[in-house]
Design a protein around this motif. Structure first.
Motif, PDB file in Angstrom:
ATOM      1  N   THR A   4       0.827  -1.212   0.000  1.00  0.00           N
ATOM      2  CA  THR A   4       0.000   0.000   0.000  1.00  0.00           C
ATOM      3  C   THR A   4       0.860   1.259   0.000  1.00  0.00           C
ATOM      4  N   ALA A   5       2.084   1.166  -0.455  1.00  0.00           N
ATOM      5  CA  ALA A   5       2.998   2.312  -0.436  1.00  0.00           C
ATOM      6  C   ALA A   5       2.396   3.512  -1.160  1.00  0.00           C
ATOM      7  N   GLY A   6       2.361   4.641  -0.484  1.00  0.00           N
ATOM      8  CA  GLY A   6       1.857   5.865  -1.088  1.00  0.00           C
ATOM      9  C   GLY A   6       0.354   6.027  -1.049  1.00  0.00           C
ATOM     10  N   TRP A   7      -0.361   5.089  -0.468  1.00  0.00           N
ATOM     11  CA  TRP A   7      -1.818   5.151  -0.433  1.00  0.00           C
ATOM     12  C   TRP A   7      -2.319   6.134   0.621  1.00  0.00           C
ATOM     13  N   THR A   8      -3.445   6.758   0.315  1.00  0.00           N
ATOM     14  CA  THR A   8      -4.204   7.498   1.318  1.00  0.00           C
ATOM     15  C   THR A   8      -5.326   6.587   1.804  1.00  0.00           C
ATOM     16  N   VAL A   9      -6.052   6.999   2.820  1.00  0.00           N
ATOM     17  CA  VAL A   9      -7.151   6.179   3.337  1.00  0.00           C
ATOM     18  C   VAL A   9      -8.190   5.918   2.251  1.00  0.00           C
ATOM     19  N   ASP A  10      -8.447   6.907   1.416  1.00  0.00           N
ATOM     20  CA  ASP A  10      -9.450   6.736   0.357  1.00  0.00           C
ATOM     21  C   ASP A  10      -9.057   5.671  -0.661  1.00  0.00           C
ATOM     22  N   ARG A  69     -16.951   2.375   5.759  1.00  0.00           N
ATOM     23  CA  ARG A  69     -15.929   3.300   5.232  1.00  0.00           C
ATOM     24  C   ARG A  69     -15.350   2.817   3.900  1.00  0.00           C
ATOM     25  N   PHE A  70     -15.321   1.492   3.694  1.00  0.00           N
ATOM     26  CA  PHE A  70     -14.702   0.931   2.489  1.00  0.00           C
ATOM     27  C   PHE A  70     -15.654  -0.059   1.804  1.00  0.00           C
ATOM     28  N   PRO A  71     -16.794   0.405   1.343  1.00  0.00           N
ATOM     29  CA  PRO A  71     -17.803  -0.511   0.777  1.00  0.00           C
ATOM     30  C   PRO A  71     -17.371  -1.226  -0.492  1.00  0.00           C
ATOM     31  N   VAL A  85       2.221  -0.092   8.653  1.00  0.00           N
ATOM     32  CA  VAL A  85       2.011   1.339   8.850  1.00  0.00           C
ATOM     33  C   VAL A  85       0.598   1.549   9.384  1.00  0.00           C
ATOM     34  N   ALA A  86       0.453   2.425  10.383  1.00  0.00           N
ATOM     35  CA  ALA A  86      -0.854   2.755  10.948  1.00  0.00           C
ATOM     36  C   ALA A  86      -1.254   4.154  10.502  1.00  0.00           C
ATOM     37  N   TYR A  87      -2.462   4.295  10.017  1.00  0.00           N
ATOM     38  CA  TYR A  87      -2.954   5.594   9.573  1.00  0.00           C
ATOM     39  C   TYR A  87      -3.520   6.359  10.768  1.00  0.00           C
ATOM     40  N   PRO A  88      -3.268   7.669  10.839  1.00  0.00           N
ATOM     41  CA  PRO A  88      -3.730   8.448  11.988  1.00  0.00           C
ATOM     42  C   PRO A  88      -5.228   8.724  11.986  1.00  0.00           C
ATOM     43  N   ASP A  89      -5.894   8.490  10.873  1.00  0.00           N
ATOM     44  CA  ASP A  89      -7.323   8.777  10.763  1.00  0.00           C
ATOM     45  C   ASP A  89      -8.139   7.911  11.726  1.00  0.00           C
ATOM     46  N   GLN A  90      -9.077   8.523  12.423  1.00  0.00           N
ATOM     47  CA  GLN A  90     -10.002   7.780  13.280  1.00  0.00           C
ATOM     48  C   GLN A  90     -11.256   7.479  12.472  1.00  0.00           C
TER      49      GLN A  90
END
Length: 256
Positions: A123-129, A153-155, A199-204
């Protein structure tokens, strides 16, 4: 028999049959829980430790009784509570309408949030979307609100469900899934332990209230637990234990 006398007898009978009274008479508080970090886990000696373990032990201590933990698979933990296999569910359970139709919940004693733990390479370079698209595979714990958060969130992603979180983390590490959704601090702690892989994303993704679960129709037990939570919060005890288990990694030396 006068109506007031009959009402008094009924009230006394209900009090005697309450879970809280049975716990006191038995001298043991039976707590249903499942093992997941850092809510409940085993240390190097095989003993249960964790935030929820601390909560249950302190509750039993304040009641003047012993505590007995009843490890139960998460997917069947509510049916087990209803069947009377333990007295109280203290296991990091979030309140949902579906669950509340089956059991009663206390007032929340803390809140948690859902986070995203990803494989660093795939997932290198990915955003949450970027996780919300066909071809992406996510993992979550079976029967958890993390699974609900993942679906909401990820349908467009494919969701795989696991009986326990360690198995899901391993799938992320191995690259067999792109990421997993789980309650914090598991994503943050897992990534910190293996930064070259994870890697952990900071988004809640979701903020949720955590409560104890009891069987329906037991006003006395609900009243006692709500008051206990209020006192424990006002004294700062719950905040202190939450900070230790969720805000630090000091405890990790106990399990490694």
């Amino acid at each position: 028999m006068p109506r007031t006398v009959l009402a008094g007898k009924i009230q006394q009978q209900l009090s005697n049959e309450s879970t809280i009274e049975q716990i006191v008479q038995r001298g043991t508080l039976r707590v249903g829980m499942d093992v997941f970090v850092p809510w409940a886990m085993k240390d190097k000696k095989g003993e249960l430790i964790g935030f929820e373990i601390d909560v249950a032990k302190q509750l039993a201590k304040d009641m003047g009784v012993q505590v007995q933990f009843v490890p139960t698979k998460w997917s069947g933990i509510i049916p087990a509570l209803i069947a009377g296999k333990f007295d109280i569910l203290i296991g990091g359970m979030t309140v949902t309408a579906e669950r509340n139709l089956k059991i009663n919940f206390t007032a929340p004693y803390y809140h948690t949030g859902q986070g995203l733990l990803a494989n660093r390479t795939t997932t290198a370079g990915w955003t949450v979307d970027d996780f919300n698209k066909p071809g992406v595979t996510l993992a979550a714990r079976l029967g958890s609100t993390a699974a609900l958060a993942a679906k909401q969130r990820f349908p467009f992603a494919t969701l795989r469900l696991f009986d326990d979180e360690p198995a899901a983390v391993q799938e992320v590490r191995n690259g067999r899934v792109h990421a997993m959704v789980a309650g914090q601090p598991l994503p943050a702690h897992s990534a910190a332990a293996a930064p070259e892989l994870l890697v952990a994303y900071p988004d809640q993704l979701m903020r949720e209230p955590i409560s104890m679960g009891i069987r329906k129709g037991d006003v006395d037990t609900l009243n006692f637990l709500n008051n206990w939570i209020d006192v424990a919060q006002s004294r700062g005890w719950i905040t202190e234990r939450y900070t230790y288990w969720f805000g630090s990694t000091e405890w990790q030396e106990l399990v490694r």
